[in-house]
Design an enzyme around this catalytic site. Structure first.
Site, PDB file in Angstrom:
ATOM      1  N   LYS A 562     -24.980 -37.132   7.743  1.00 51.24           N
ATOM      2  CA  LYS A 562     -25.450 -38.305   6.992  1.00 51.24           C
ATOM      3  C   LYS A 562     -25.141 -38.035   5.526  1.00 51.24           C
ATOM      4  O   LYS A 562     -24.752 -36.918   5.170  1.00 51.24           O
ATOM      5  CB  LYS A 562     -26.947 -38.520   7.179  1.00 51.24           C
ATOM      6  CG  LYS A 562     -27.797 -37.243   7.028  1.00 51.24           C
ATOM      7  CD  LYS A 562     -29.273 -37.485   7.276  1.00 51.24           C
ATOM      8  CE  LYS A 562     -29.661 -37.538   8.713  1.00 51.24           C
ATOM      9  NZ  LYS A 562     -30.240 -38.777   9.152  1.00 51.24           N
ATOM     10  N   ARG A 563     -25.312 -39.052   4.677  1.00 52.77           N
ATOM     11  CA  ARG A 563     -25.118 -38.805   3.251  1.00 52.77           C
ATOM     12  C   ARG A 563     -26.025 -37.673   2.790  1.00 52.77           C
ATOM     13  O   ARG A 563     -27.119 -37.491   3.310  1.00 52.77           O
ATOM     14  CB  ARG A 563     -25.442 -40.078   2.451  1.00 52.77           C
ATOM     15  CG  ARG A 563     -24.404 -41.164   2.586  1.00 52.77           C
ATOM     16  CD  ARG A 563     -23.092 -40.775   1.970  1.00 52.77           C
ATOM     17  NE  ARG A 563     -23.174 -40.693   0.536  1.00 52.77           N
ATOM     18  CZ  ARG A 563     -22.397 -41.364  -0.318  1.00 52.77           C
ATOM     19  NH1 ARG A 563     -21.457 -42.173   0.141  1.00 52.77           N
ATOM     20  NH2 ARG A 563     -22.534 -41.224  -1.617  1.00 52.77           N
ATOM     21  N   LYS A 568     -33.330 -36.765   2.438  1.00 51.90           N
ATOM     22  CA  LYS A 568     -32.922 -36.540   3.835  1.00 51.90           C
ATOM     23  C   LYS A 568     -33.081 -35.071   4.217  1.00 51.90           C
ATOM     24  O   LYS A 568     -33.011 -34.703   5.375  1.00 51.90           O
ATOM     25  CB  LYS A 568     -31.483 -37.002   4.042  1.00 51.90           C
ATOM     26  CG  LYS A 568     -31.301 -38.514   3.852  1.00 51.90           C
ATOM     27  CD  LYS A 568     -29.854 -38.924   4.046  1.00 51.90           C
ATOM     28  CE  LYS A 568     -29.570 -40.361   3.645  1.00 51.90           C
ATOM     29  NZ  LYS A 568     -29.907 -41.355   4.684  1.00 51.90           N
ATOM     30  N   THR A 670     -29.734 -44.963  11.294  1.00 52.76           N
ATOM     31  CA  THR A 670     -29.023 -45.544  12.433  1.00 52.76           C
ATOM     32  C   THR A 670     -28.272 -44.432  13.169  1.00 52.76           C
ATOM     33  O   THR A 670     -28.013 -44.552  14.363  1.00 52.76           O
ATOM     34  CB  THR A 670     -28.034 -46.630  11.981  1.00 52.76           C
ATOM     35  OG1 THR A 670     -27.358 -46.164  10.809  1.00 52.76           O
ATOM     36  CG2 THR A 670     -28.739 -47.927  11.672  1.00 52.76           C
TER      37      THR A 670
HETATM   38  N1  CJB Z   1     -29.317 -47.553   2.938  1.00 49.69           N
HETATM   39  O1  CJB Z   1     -27.174 -46.870   3.239  1.00 49.69           O
HETATM   40  C1  CJB Z   1     -28.046 -47.324   2.493  1.00 49.69           C
HETATM   41  N2  CJB Z   1     -27.744 -47.612   1.204  1.00 49.69           N
HETATM   42  C2  CJB Z   1     -28.647 -48.154   0.350  1.00 49.69           C
HETATM   43  O2  CJB Z   1     -28.315 -48.390  -0.806  1.00 49.69           O
HETATM   44  C3  CJB Z   1     -29.939 -48.410   0.827  1.00 49.69           C
HETATM   45  C4  CJB Z   1     -30.251 -48.099   2.127  1.00 49.69           C
HETATM   46  C5  CJB Z   1     -29.602 -47.253   4.361  1.00 49.69           C
HETATM   47  O3  CJB Z   1     -29.516 -48.460   5.087  1.00 49.69           O
HETATM   48  C6  CJB Z   1     -29.556 -48.241   6.482  1.00 49.69           C
HETATM   49  C7  CJB Z   1     -29.351 -49.555   7.164  1.00 49.69           C
HETATM   50  O4  CJB Z   1     -30.472 -50.360   7.038  1.00 49.69           O
HETATM   51  C8  CJB Z   1     -30.861 -47.567   6.885  1.00 49.69           C
HETATM   52  O5  CJB Z   1     -30.800 -47.250   8.245  1.00 49.69           O
HETATM   53  C9  CJB Z   1     -31.100 -46.297   6.082  1.00 49.69           C
HETATM   54  O6  CJB Z   1     -32.376 -45.777   6.351  1.00 49.69           O
HETATM   55  C10 CJB Z   1     -30.957 -46.601   4.606  1.00 49.69           C
HETATM   56  O7  CJB Z   1     -31.050 -45.408   3.865  1.00 49.69           O
END
Ligand code: CJB
Length: 836
Positions: A562-563, A568, A670
């Site tokens: 993940k990022r 995290k 996800t």
């Molecule tokens: N999320 O990837 C991102 N970028 C953002 O700027 C804010 C949130 C992620 O979005 C996903 C899809 O809803 C979530 O599953 C994840 O928890 C969230 O960090």
């Protein structure tokens, strides 16, 4: 093919649409010759890939054009999904699956002396997103098409997507992602549908021909948006929706005035700066980027999209007072929320609709998805910057705000704090426009992305809005598409499942429940383990190739991809690895299940701490992988350049999925769903969708640890002191001492000091508070893995009960609760008939 001369129509049609192996083979050969301009003897692998991609695209066009035709039917309602990111991943393999022509194409490719896997691997993925948010948009596009919902995804065609990550000397190095350099066979440019977008300048009042005083915007600069369309085909249906991504160009390639006075550079310069808008994706995840260019990107694509929708609506023969019936517009986070002001401007200024009607249309059109509670991700723009770039939009926002505050002032007349928190303008210090508040006020629904997240939204960042509109905030738990994340990435698992329960599960994931009938079937269990072993061997090969590290495929594959972000807690994982390593050093006879720790993920280029964590992982890996004392029992690898393509080899190979964020901070996640779908067990906190995954798969099939979101808040409120945890935990002290001694950094004690100091002094993400619980939980994982039968049962149950997390379910919920849309079947009107 044997088309006779007296059937010319069929001849044409067959070459482009025919599915016999012979036709496919010939179509590829034709495309190689006529599109790539190559003889097979001199063609590169990319040429063959392109020839195949065009062959496949041809076979999508019937469905695509007939789906597009539906958009123009007046009664057809369209979902417009506005997103600054679409992290699609490679198209070829996915399109073959959705078309259902994989076997035929494989044979045709083989008969041409080629290998389908090699051609699929040739595709450069469109990395037009950072992580979860962009990937979610891609899964949703897949499900929308599969469920036959007319939809258009609108975004930016970044020339450079998310950077490629290299690891040099353990550090992340960013390299530009030139995904377009070999051409993109999936897109079609539609310059005829270009629109103009203004920036800067001023506004002025004037009296129109009806004697009404009105405002208009005189922009300083106008930029052209050119759409590029990509078909998003549903699984085994006729619906192929459009992803429409916009490229920025100068309205005139040359500024002729400057050119005429000999200023060649100045003349070209305008073109260069205009094109900057769609040049590059900002690589920051969950970190608002206060850069003007970012606001320009947002306004650019949103304005293009709304102008496009209005054109479609008018072409469908309807008038703008029914715009909200034709389009329902989803704002993927606040990035496109400027759309609220832009639609108002288009309706009021350009289309002469009165404010009150325009506001009703606007509010009924938009809905907003919130993806994070992290304060640093909440977008707000300095008022002066905003006003300089979008002066008319600022006026509109101020007017919306005034009308909004006038209304709620009546309700909360004695609560000035509330008014100031809900205002669209932050006036606590220097003034800012608050994009989340604009999105909340300007739409009819707001949703979070997992049950816990939606609850926390109501209790924290959106508390005031929730009190004002108790029904407006909903929850739609995220989901992922089983087509890409099971059928495509894990064909052997998909085959094993289909062998038992048929293929209906691919569109109805809840049917995986039937697998529970085979839980005690020895043959099925063995086959299940066999699939996992095969996928682990596959990942082992990738890691050998990319990292030069040889893995033991019989070890427990413990994966965190993940990022990189402190919340995290990849570094909590590292603390466990060092703990285990230290135990083995102290006690070489210690019995543990051999483990391989696999990491992957990009850090934002300016995020120093995240980059230091990558360096720490690689430094620990170097020491452990070279220590003969732990050979075959512990290995650590950091797989560089984690992206959609690589991830498709990672999820199927995992035994253990690390979902260890501080509770309350991961909105959903996800990846957690993708792992579980592929039979990995989760070690995780009660955070985001983990909560619901655990509910579904059963607490006994999930490794839970750590503070709850409520406990996190309570601990912080009481006053958290990491030293309390450090001082009473000798093993943790030992881990810190090892890092601080320079053991992992070639004797340099200073290298990781910023990380250690941060943990000991403030530890904002509570690693120390959760450390012991995590270590203990990992011990139960170790025990469980040493009982393969039991582990396999848990793995089967994870897959059998994961049905809820299909993005099909999420999209159905959006359709019912928010968009109020239903499927529209696409009839295939044949190309030849269409000519008549
Ligand atoms: N999320 O990837 C991102 N970028 C953002 O700027 C804010 C949130 C992620 O979005 C996903 C899809 O809803 C979530 O599953 C994840 O928890 C969230 O960090």
């Amino acid at each position: 093919m044997t088309a006779s001369m007296d059937q010319p129509h069929i001849q044409v049609e067959d070459d482009r649409t025919g599915l016999s192996i012979e036709t496919l083979r010939r179509a590829m050969a034709d495309n190689l010759f006529y599109i790539q301009g190559k003889w097979p003897e001199v063609a590169t692998r990319n040429d063959f890939y392109m020839a195949l991609a065009y062959t496949v695209r041809d076979r999508m066009l019937q469905r695509w054009l007939n789906s597009q035709r539906n958009y123009l039917r007046p009664e057809v309602r369209i979902v417009a999904y506005l997103s600054a990111e679409f992290l699609l991943g490679p198209h070829l393999g996915n399109n073959l699956i959705n078309l259902g022509i994989e076997d035929e194409v494989r044979q045709a490719v083989e008969e041409s002396g080629l290998n389908l896997q090699h051609l699929i691997a040739q595709e450069e993925e469109p990395g037009l997103g950072n992580g979860g948010l962009g990937r979610l948009a891609a899964c949703y596009m897949d499900s929308l098409a599969t469920l036959e919902i007319p939809a258009i995804g609108y975004g930016i065609r970044y020339e450079f997507g998310i950077f490629d990550q290299q690891i040099r000397d353990g550090w992340q190095v960013e390299v530009t992602d030139k995904w377009l350099q070999h051409g993109n066979p999936w897109e079609i440019a539609r310059p005829e549908a270009s629109v103009n977008v203004g920036f800067g300048g001023r506004t002025e009042g004037y009296t129109d021909s009806d004697g009404r005083y009105r405002m208009r915007w005189i922009p300083h600069q106008v930029i052209k948006g050119i759409p590029y369309d990509t078909a998003i085909l549903g699984y085994r249906v006729n619906t192929a929706n459009t992803l429409r991504l916009w490229t920025a160009e100068a309205v005139e390639s040359f500024n002729f005035q400057a050119f005429n006075v000999g200023d060649y550079y100045g003349a070209v310069n305008q073109k260069v700066t205009s094109e900057n808008i769609s040049k590059v994706l900002y690589p920051n995840d969950e970190q608002a980027q206060g850069k003007q260019l970012r606001l320009e990107q947002q306004y650019f694509f949103v304005s293009c999209a709304l102008q496009d929708m209005i054109r479609i609506h008018l072409t469908a023969g309807r008038t703008l007072d029914t715009f909200q019936e034709k389009f329902t517009v989803q704002l993927n986070d606040t990035h496109p929320s400027i759309g609220v002001a832009e639609l108002m401007r288009l309706l009021v200024d350009e289309h002469n609709i009165d404010w009150v009607t325009a506001w009703e249309i606007t509010q009924q059109t938009f809905a907003y998805t919130n993806h994070t509670l992290l304060p640093e991700a909440l977008e707000k723009w300095p008022l002066d910057l905003f006003g300089r770039l979008l002066p008319r939009h600022l006026e509109i926002i101020l007017e919306i705000n005034q009308r909004f505050l006038d209304k709620i002032r009546v309700q909360y007349f004695n609560d000035p704090g509330k008014l100031s928190r809900m205002s669209l303008i932050d006036e606590q210090g220097p003034r800012y426009v608050r994009m989340a508040n604009l999105a909340c006020v300007g739409g009819h629904a707001i949703n979070g992305v997992a049950a816990l997240h939606s609850d926390l939204l109501k209790q924290t960042v959106l508390k005031d809005f929730h009190e004002l509109w108790p029904d407006k905030i909903r929850n739609v738990t995220n989901g992922v598409t089983p087509r890409r994340w099971m059928v495509l990435s894990n064909p052997s698992l998909a085959l094993l499942i289909s062998d038992k329960i048929g293929t209906h599960w691919i569109r109805h994931l809840e049917e995986l429940r039937q697998l529970e009938n085979y839980l005690d079937d020895r043959g099925f269990q063995d086959a299940w383990r066999h699939v996992k072993q095969e996928r682990k061997a596959n990942l082992t090969r990738l890691i050998q190739e990319r990292c030069g590290v040889t893995l033991n495929p019989n070890s427990l594959f413990d994966v965190q991809v993940k990022r990189l972000h402190e919340y995290k807690r990849q570094h909590l994982n590292v603390l466990h690895i060092i703990t285990l390593y230290d135990r083995l050093r102290q006690n070489p006879n210690l019995e543990i299940a051999p483990r391989t720790f696999i990491f992957g993920g990009k850090a934002a280029p300016g995020y120093v701490m995240a980059k230091l964590i990558i360096k720490l992982i690689n430094s620990v890996a170097t020491v452990i992988n070279n220590d003969p004392a732990v050979q075959d029992r512990l290995k650590v690898v950091f797989l560089p350049d984690y992206n959609v393509t690589n991830s498709q080899r990672v999820y199927p190979a995992a035994d253990l999925s690390e979902q260890i964020s501080t509770a309350g901070l991961e909105a959903s996640g996800t990846g957690n769903m993708k792992f579980s779908m592929n039979g990995a067990l989760t070690i995780g906190t009660l955070d985001g969708a983990n909560v619901e995954i655990r509910e579904e798969v059963g607490a006994e099939n999930f490794f839970l640890f750590g503070l709850t979101a409520k406990e996190v808040i309570e601990l912080k409120t009481r006053g958290y002191n990491p030293w309390d945890y450090h001082n009473q935990n000798p093993e943790l002290q030992e881990v810190f001492n090892l890092i601080r001694s320079g053991f992992f950094s070639g004797g340099d004690p200073g290298l990781f000091e910023p990380l250690i100091a941060n943990l000991l002094q403030s530890d904002p993400y509570l690693l120390l508070a959760d450390y012991q619980a995590y270590i203990d939980c990992q011990a139960t994982v170790d025990q469980a893995y040493r009982n393969p039968d039991h582990w396999t049962r848990m793995s089967i149950l994870n897959v059998a009960r994961i049905g809820k997390f299909s993005s099909d379910r999420s999209i159905r919920e959006y359709c019912q609760q928010i968009w109020h849309t239903s499927p529209v079947h696409v009839e295939l009107k044949e190309y030849v008939q269409a000519q008549a």
